[in-house]
Structure formats: C-alpha cells, structure tokens
Design an enzyme around this catalytic site. Sequence first.
Site, PDB file in Angstrom:
ATOM      1  N   LYS A  53       5.512  39.999  31.530  1.00  0.00           N
ATOM      2  CA  LYS A  53       5.725  40.031  30.202  1.00  0.00           C
ATOM      3  C   LYS A  53       6.597  41.325  29.848  1.00  0.00           C
ATOM      4  CE  LYS A  53       2.124  36.765  28.850  1.00  0.00           C
ATOM      5  NZ  LYS A  53       0.833  36.480  28.419  1.00  0.00           N
ATOM      6  N   GLN A  97      -3.849  40.066  26.056  1.00  0.00           N
ATOM      7  CA  GLN A  97      -3.932  39.284  27.289  1.00  0.00           C
ATOM      8  C   GLN A  97      -5.288  38.614  27.551  1.00  0.00           C
ATOM      9  OE1 GLN A  97      -1.424  38.462  29.497  1.00  0.00           O
ATOM     10  NE2 GLN A  97      -2.638  36.819  30.195  1.00  0.00           N
ATOM     11  N   ASP A 120       1.401  35.729  19.841  1.00  0.00           N
ATOM     12  CA  ASP A 120       1.180  34.347  20.698  1.00  0.00           C
ATOM     13  C   ASP A 120       0.953  33.452  19.716  1.00  0.00           C
ATOM     14  OD1 ASP A 120       1.061  34.857  23.301  1.00  0.00           O
ATOM     15  OD2 ASP A 120      -0.985  35.753  23.072  1.00  0.00           O
TER      16      ASP A 120
END
Length: 293
Positions: A53, A97, A120
């Site tokens: 990412k 994460q 997200d």
Amino acid sequence: MTTIIDGKEISKKLREDLNKEIKNLKNKYNAVPGLAVIQVGNVAASSVYVKAKTKSAQEVGIEVIDHHLEESVSQDELLNLIEKLNNQKNVNGILVQLPLPKHMNEQLILDSIHPDKDADGFHPLNVGKLSIASHNDENLLIPCTPYGCLLMLKGLNIELAGKNAVVVGRSNIVGKPMAQLLIKESCTVTVAHSKTNDLPNVCKNADIIVAAVGRPKMIKGEWIKKGAIVIDVGINRIEVEIDGERKNKLVGDVDYKEAEKSASAITPVPGGVGPMTIACLLRNTTIAFKNSR
Ligand code: NDP
C-alpha cells in the site's frame, strides 16, 4: 471464450489516472493527499500489505505518514495517535491495518477515525451513507475491495441492471458493502453465508457471483451457470506439491479451473481483486483530500 478480468491492468490504469489527478491537485492547492498508515505489531501478512500500500501510494504521488507501533502498545495510546491524526492537516486518510492485537477492540478503533479521513470506508457513518446516497455520489468513501469488484464489473461494459447477483459472504468489509453497491446498480441481490440452505442451487441462479468466503476453492464449477460472471475475492494460502516439494500457493474461493469452463468472465487469484483493493484505497485518499478543500 471466457474473459479473464485482469485486475493488474485495470488497477494500473486507475493508478495512472490518480497520478495525473494528484499532479493537477498539487498545481491547484500546492499540496498532495496524505495517507497515515498505522500498523500495530509484526504480523507477516500485515507487513506485506502495508508495504504494498505504501509503495503504490507513493508512486501515485500520495504522501505516506508511517506509524509502526509495538504489539504491546495500549489501546489508549493508539486512540490518542488517531485523535492526533484526525486533527493533522496534512493527513487526509487514515488506515489502520487489520487485524489488531487481541487486547484491542477493533470496531472501537475504526470508529475513532474521523469519517472524513476514513480511507477504508469502514466508519459507520460512511457505511450508512453508502446505503442511502444517490447513485452517482462520487464523494463517498466506499470500502475498497467491493468497490474494486464493482469497477471490474463495470469494465465489462454489460448492463448490470436486472442481473441476479449472489454475494457469498456477509462480512462488514466485503460481503455487505458489495451487496449495497450491487443494489445501487439495480441488480437483484442475494447475500449467502454459512447458514444458507442449498448454496450450490443459490449460486446456480446467479448471473454474477461474488465469492468472499475465505475457503479455498469452495465454489465449484457445477455451481456456476453458463455465461455467469465470477468475481473471486478470496485469498487463501494452500500447500501444494510442485516437483516433489511442498510449496505455498495462493488460491481463491472459487475452483478456478472448473469455473472458467462455464463463466463468461472470471477474476484470477492472484492478479484479480487484490490489486484493485489497493488502487481503491488510493482513490479514497484522493477523494478525502478533495472533500477537505
Ligand atoms: P470473513 O471471514 O469476515 O467472512 C466470511 C464470510 O463467509 C462470512 O459471512 C461467512 O458466513 C461466510 N462463510 C463461511 N463459510 C461459509 C460456507 N461454508 N458457506 C457459505 N458462506 C460461508 O471474511 P472476509 O469477508 O474478510 O474475507 C473473505 C475472503 O476474502 C478471505 O479469503 C479474505 O482473505 C479475502 N479478502 C480479500 C481481499 C482482497 O483484496 N482481495 C480483501 C479482503 C478480504 P457467516 O457470516 O455465517 O459466518
């Protein structure tokens, strides 16, 4: 002929477009989108994802603000860091994460991210907006994996309206938001899960199948209607024997070799949904930047 939906190619194009857009934004605002990436502990898979990412974000011109915390960090310390990032002007997106260590309440942590910085798209406010927003709302922060699946479907240039779509899996991060996105496209959506009766027959009725289960090759070829489109979200590591040696291999939730015979289009694993997820994270960060101006 079955179309193999190439997630690498589609995501590359998405990232190139984002790169151009970020250059324009830099000219206009003298600033670029900033993404704070928080990793707690050293779970190997998380490190791989965070690295991928970060690399992709930097390549498109997003500034990455990295926070790698010790496994032993307290929940309050993490909440304090998120609060600081919520107020930090150069941070437009915050990514925590998952999974987090067991001593943390994951939902509490995700809820503490400011909804405007929710890279997200997992915050309850954004989840709610997804279910009520108008069809063309380009400012929404939408969960990355299902949005990536939708982009792949749209890339096929077929009419989605009226199609029978079966989403196998009802998780908050994939199955449920996927169903919402397909409802918005006027598909007739069935969400299947571990308590679904006669899953093979439910799948057999689908024009579109999205598999997000986490069970290697569970969706069999004979469950797939001739001409159906198959999107395989699953990422499962299995051991196989190659040249007498046991090796790890990534497979999806769909028995690809068999499904390919019936499907009109199918995503491979790896190289399908995975790269789209990262590209959509970068898209969300860029949207959050634009929304903040
Ligand atoms: P979860 O474990 O959160 O959810 C799995 C879902 O599958 C649940 O709803 C569960 O039902 C359902 N399920 C489990 N067993 C069966 C069964 N035998 N029959 C029907 N349904 C079943 O998984 P995620 O949604 O987080 O992830 C799913 C897969 O996608 C995983 O392989 C994951 O690694 C992958 N993934 C890939 C991403 C990518 O970028 N490509 C991103 C995110 C995930 P119930 O609710 O009843 O328990």
